[in-house]
Scaffold this active site. Structure first.
Site, PDB file in Angstrom:
ATOM      1  CD  GLN A  31     -10.378   8.078   0.813  1.00  0.00           C
ATOM      2  OE1 GLN A  31      -9.969   8.218  -0.240  1.00  0.00           O
ATOM      3  NE2 GLN A  31     -11.667   7.219   1.597  1.00  0.00           N
TER       4      GLN A  31
ATOM      5  N   GLY B  22       0.638  -0.871  -0.018  1.00  0.00           N
ATOM      6  CA  GLY B  22       0.196  -0.012   0.443  1.00  0.00           C
ATOM      7  C   GLY B  22       0.601   0.850   0.195  1.00  0.00           C
ATOM      8  CG  HIS B  23       3.379   2.461   2.939  1.00  0.00           C
ATOM      9  ND1 HIS B  23       3.415   1.431   4.685  1.00  0.00           N
ATOM     10  CD2 HIS B  23       3.215   2.871   4.240  1.00  0.00           C
ATOM     11  CE1 HIS B  23       2.737   1.451   5.502  1.00  0.00           C
ATOM     12  NE2 HIS B  23       2.885   2.479   5.364  1.00  0.00           N
TER      13      HIS B  23
ATOM     14  CG  ASP C 232      -4.715   5.644   7.740  1.00  0.00           C
ATOM     15  OD1 ASP C 232      -4.759   5.595   8.755  1.00  0.00           O
ATOM     16  OD2 ASP C 232      -4.072   5.023   6.711  1.00  0.00           O
TER      17      ASP C 232
HETATM   18  P1  AMP Z   1       1.195   4.903   8.002  1.00  0.00           P
HETATM   19  O1  AMP Z   1       2.388   4.284   7.585  1.00  0.00           O
HETATM   20  O2  AMP Z   1       0.314   3.714   8.313  1.00  0.00           O
HETATM   21  O3  AMP Z   1       1.372   6.150   8.572  1.00  0.00           O
HETATM   22  O4  AMP Z   1       0.498   5.173   6.367  1.00  0.00           O
HETATM   23  C1  AMP Z   1       1.306   6.391   5.414  1.00  0.00           C
HETATM   24  C2  AMP Z   1       0.559   6.416   4.482  1.00  0.00           C
HETATM   25  O5  AMP Z   1       0.711   5.610   3.491  1.00  0.00           O
HETATM   26  C3  AMP Z   1      -1.098   6.957   4.854  1.00  0.00           C
HETATM   27  O6  AMP Z   1      -1.097   8.115   3.798  1.00  0.00           O
HETATM   28  C4  AMP Z   1      -1.862   6.255   4.903  1.00  0.00           C
HETATM   29  O7  AMP Z   1      -3.360   6.608   4.685  1.00  0.00           O
HETATM   30  C5  AMP Z   1      -0.981   5.897   3.593  1.00  0.00           C
HETATM   31  N1  AMP Z   1      -1.557   3.870   3.734  1.00  0.00           N
HETATM   32  C6  AMP Z   1      -1.765   2.958   4.963  1.00  0.00           C
HETATM   33  N2  AMP Z   1      -2.412   1.818   4.406  1.00  0.00           N
HETATM   34  C7  AMP Z   1      -2.397   1.807   3.209  1.00  0.00           C
HETATM   35  C8  AMP Z   1      -3.198   0.614   2.604  1.00  0.00           C
HETATM   36  N3  AMP Z   1      -3.810  -0.357   2.693  1.00  0.00           N
HETATM   37  N4  AMP Z   1      -3.117   0.980   0.858  1.00  0.00           N
HETATM   38  C9  AMP Z   1      -2.774   2.641   0.656  1.00  0.00           C
HETATM   39  N5  AMP Z   1      -2.515   3.259   1.527  1.00  0.00           N
HETATM   40  C10 AMP Z   1      -2.136   2.934   2.407  1.00  0.00           C
END
Ligand code: AMP
Length: 282
Positions: A145, A32-33, A147
């Site tokens: 999306q 996802g990232h 979050d």
């Molecule tokens: P985090 O590392 O969890 O703070 O997330 C960093 C970014 O990755 C944030 O903008 C999240 O919304 C995005 N993110 C987290 N999980 C996913 C996913 N499954 N698909 C796409 N983007 C994601």
């Protein structure tokens, strides 16, 4: 790829980078990232990633200490995705001792949903993203999306504070069985992971009802609740924090879907708290 731990270091290389897209993360990068890194590349010649587990957005009983920090694997993924700059500050670099408390608050967008269940969370998110914007000075910032409340709050913060930064949104990437990818999925046992699947299943079922014409929120949220609780017979329990249908812009609850609306779930499976959502566009 430049890997930089200090604010001065980022400032020193920033002028060479030209048009720059920033993807803020807490690391433990998954596909996802990585999809956001590729999306960032489409919006700017250069891509920066921040990897920082931000203490100010975790509550006292949350998982700040145990949050996964596989830095070498993360750097490899950034390198493979063609990232130009990775900013990996220590907490002491971002919050030197004696820094006065500062709060950016958007109460109309942050007092419900996640904000209600995670007191102070969005103040911490706004604080760290504001700092990252000022340190990295990106032209574009990319958020997921997944979050959606965070995304909405950060978009509103950016325009309300007049940062000349374009906010770009990436769709939620899922495992093949539907589970939304999350750095926290590594906490789940096999049984818990199976139980967690009811979250995406509930959202997809409700979206199917919407697609076949249902517009009453009460019916869609009943489907969400019923699906979540349907398989409660096994050993692993799922506890609902909330199921909600909110206007995608105002985040206020709706009765009837006449505008883009987000169906959102937050639930705890074992000790792991998971969130997921789908957007319905009438
Ligand atoms: P985090 O590392 O969890 O703070 O997330 C960093 C970014 O990755 C944030 O903008 C999240 O919304 C995005 N993110 C987290 N999980 C996913 C996913 N499954 N698909 C796409 N983007 C994601």
């Amino acid at each position: 790829m430049n890997v930089i731990e200090t604010i001065d270091g980022v400032r020193a290389v920033r002028p060479e980078l030209g048009r720059l897209a920033l993807v803020p993360t807490m690391g433990a990068l998954h596909a996802g990232h990585v999809s956001l890194l590729h999306l960032a590349k489409k919006h700017a010649q250069r891509v920066a990633v921040s990897i920082f587990v931000n203490p100010t957005q975790f509550g006292p009983r949350e998982d700040y200490q145990k949050y996964p920090r596989p830095l070498d694997a993360d750097l490899k993924k950034c390198e493979d995705a063609g990232v130009d700059l990775v900013f990996v500050p220590q907490a002491s670099e971002m919050y030197p001792e004696g820094t006065p408390e500062i709060g950016i608050d958007l109460p109309s967008l942050s007092s419900q949903l996640e904000g209600k269940h995670r007191s102070g969370h969005f103040k911490g998110v706004c604080q760290v993203v504001a700092k990252l914007f000022n340190i990295v000075r990106p032209d574009v910032a990319v958020f997921g999306q997944k979050d959606f409340q965070q995304l909405r709050i950060l978009s509103a913060m950016t325009s309300a504070l007049n940062w000349p930064i374009e906010i770009v949104t990436g769709p939620t990437l899922r495992e093949s069985d539907g589970l939304a990818m999350s750095s926290r999925n590594v906490y789940l046992s096999d049984e818990e992971r199976q139980r967690a699947l009811s979250i995406s299943r509930a959202l997809f079922l409700a979206r199917g009802e919407f697609d076949s014409g249902v517009r009453q929120v009460i019916r869609l949220t009943a489907t969400l609740r019923n699906t979540l609780l349907d398989s409660q017979r096994g050993r692993v329990q799922l506890l609902i924090d909330y199921v909600a249908a909110v206007d995608a812009m105002t985040l206020q609850t709706a009765d009837l879907i006449t505008r883009p609306t987000v169906l959102a779930i937050a639930a705890r499976v074992g000790n792991t708290r998971l969130i997921d959502n789908v957007v319905l566009v009438p």
